[in-house]
Write a protein that holds these residues in place. Structure first.
Motif, PDB file in Angstrom:
ATOM      1  N   VAL A 235      37.063 -57.075  -7.036  1.00  0.00           N
ATOM      2  CA  VAL A 235      38.284 -56.505  -6.440  1.00  0.00           C
ATOM      3  C   VAL A 235      38.890 -57.499  -5.446  1.00  0.00           C
ATOM      4  O   VAL A 235      40.113 -57.638  -5.380  1.00  0.00           O
ATOM      5  N   VAL A 236      38.064 -58.220  -4.700  1.00  0.00           N
ATOM      6  CA  VAL A 236      38.586 -59.221  -3.763  1.00  0.00           C
ATOM      7  C   VAL A 236      39.326 -60.323  -4.524  1.00  0.00           C
ATOM      8  O   VAL A 236      40.391 -60.774  -4.105  1.00  0.00           O
ATOM      9  N   VAL A 237      38.774 -60.751  -5.661  1.00  0.00           N
ATOM     10  CA  VAL A 237      39.446 -61.760  -6.486  1.00  0.00           C
ATOM     11  C   VAL A 237      40.782 -61.209  -6.993  1.00  0.00           C
ATOM     12  O   VAL A 237      41.822 -61.881  -6.925  1.00  0.00           O
ATOM     13  N   MET A 238      40.767 -59.978  -7.486  1.00  0.00           N
ATOM     14  CA  MET A 238      41.992 -59.350  -8.001  1.00  0.00           C
ATOM     15  C   MET A 238      43.022 -59.172  -6.883  1.00  0.00           C
ATOM     16  O   MET A 238      44.221 -59.371  -7.092  1.00  0.00           O
ATOM     17  N   GLN A 239      42.555 -58.797  -5.702  1.00  0.00           N
ATOM     18  CA  GLN A 239      43.439 -58.615  -4.555  1.00  0.00           C
ATOM     19  C   GLN A 239      44.138 -59.926  -4.212  1.00  0.00           C
ATOM     20  O   GLN A 239      45.345 -59.950  -3.955  1.00  0.00           O
ATOM     21  N   ASP A 240      43.396 -61.013  -4.231  1.00  0.00           N
ATOM     22  CA  ASP A 240      43.979 -62.311  -3.904  1.00  0.00           C
ATOM     23  C   ASP A 240      45.005 -62.733  -4.962  1.00  0.00           C
ATOM     24  O   ASP A 240      46.080 -63.221  -4.622  1.00  0.00           O
ATOM     25  N   ILE A 241      44.678 -62.536  -6.226  1.00  0.00           N
ATOM     26  CA  ILE A 241      45.610 -62.901  -7.303  1.00  0.00           C
ATOM     27  C   ILE A 241      46.922 -62.139  -7.162  1.00  0.00           C
ATOM     28  O   ILE A 241      48.004 -62.709  -7.335  1.00  0.00           O
ATOM     29  N   ALA A 242      46.824 -60.851  -6.833  1.00  0.00           N
ATOM     30  CA  ALA A 242      48.014 -60.012  -6.727  1.00  0.00           C
ATOM     31  C   ALA A 242      48.709 -60.137  -5.373  1.00  0.00           C
ATOM     32  O   ALA A 242      49.819 -59.627  -5.198  1.00  0.00           O
ATOM     33  N   GLY A 243      48.066 -60.793  -4.405  1.00  0.00           N
ATOM     34  CA  GLY A 243      48.662 -60.946  -3.077  1.00  0.00           C
ATOM     35  C   GLY A 243      48.781 -59.628  -2.328  1.00  0.00           C
ATOM     36  O   GLY A 243      49.786 -59.376  -1.664  1.00  0.00           O
ATOM     37  N   LEU A 244      47.751 -58.792  -2.432  1.00  0.00           N
ATOM     38  CA  LEU A 244      47.781 -57.467  -1.821  1.00  0.00           C
ATOM     39  C   LEU A 244      47.017 -57.420  -0.503  1.00  0.00           C
ATOM     40  O   LEU A 244      46.061 -58.172  -0.300  1.00  0.00           O
ATOM     41  N   THR A 245      47.433 -56.505   0.372  1.00  0.00           N
ATOM     42  CA  THR A 245      46.671 -56.225   1.584  1.00  0.00           C
ATOM     43  C   THR A 245      45.449 -55.397   1.193  1.00  0.00           C
ATOM     44  O   THR A 245      45.333 -54.920   0.059  1.00  0.00           O
TER      45      THR A 245
END
Length: 91
Positions: free
Chosen positions: A66-76
């Motif tokens: 999820v941290v990897v996905m969060q970074d890819i999507a640029g999400l808080t």
């Protein structure tokens, strides 16, 4: 031990079918889970958890993904938590 390593469970057929129907050309997040889910195994994170205590509620490999996905999507953090609850491809 508070971390009880478990094998990676497959993506449910119903979820995979729904994601394929929504985006027949493929989905980055499903591909990431398929690839990285096998790289991030619970045992890699065992040293980070105390030997005693409440059992881990969410597998560490899942949090790492999820941290990897969060970074890819640029999400808080809040947006990523919402995406986990709301988006089928994040589930």
């Amino acid at each position: 031990m508070s971390l009880r390593p478990e094998p990676l469970s497959p993506i449910p057929d119903v979820t995979a079918a729904a994601v394929r129907a929504a985006g027949p050309q493929g989905n980055l997040y499903v591909d990431l889970r398929t690839e990285f889910g096998t790289l991030y195994e619970d045992q890699l994170f065992a040293d980070l958890y105390p030997p005693e205590g409440r059992p881990v509620a969410v597998a560490p490999w899942r949090l790492a993904l999820v941290v990897v996905m969060q970074d890819i999507a640029g999400l808080t953090d809040r947006q990523a938590a919402d995406a986990v609850r709301r988006c089928m491809d994040w589930q």
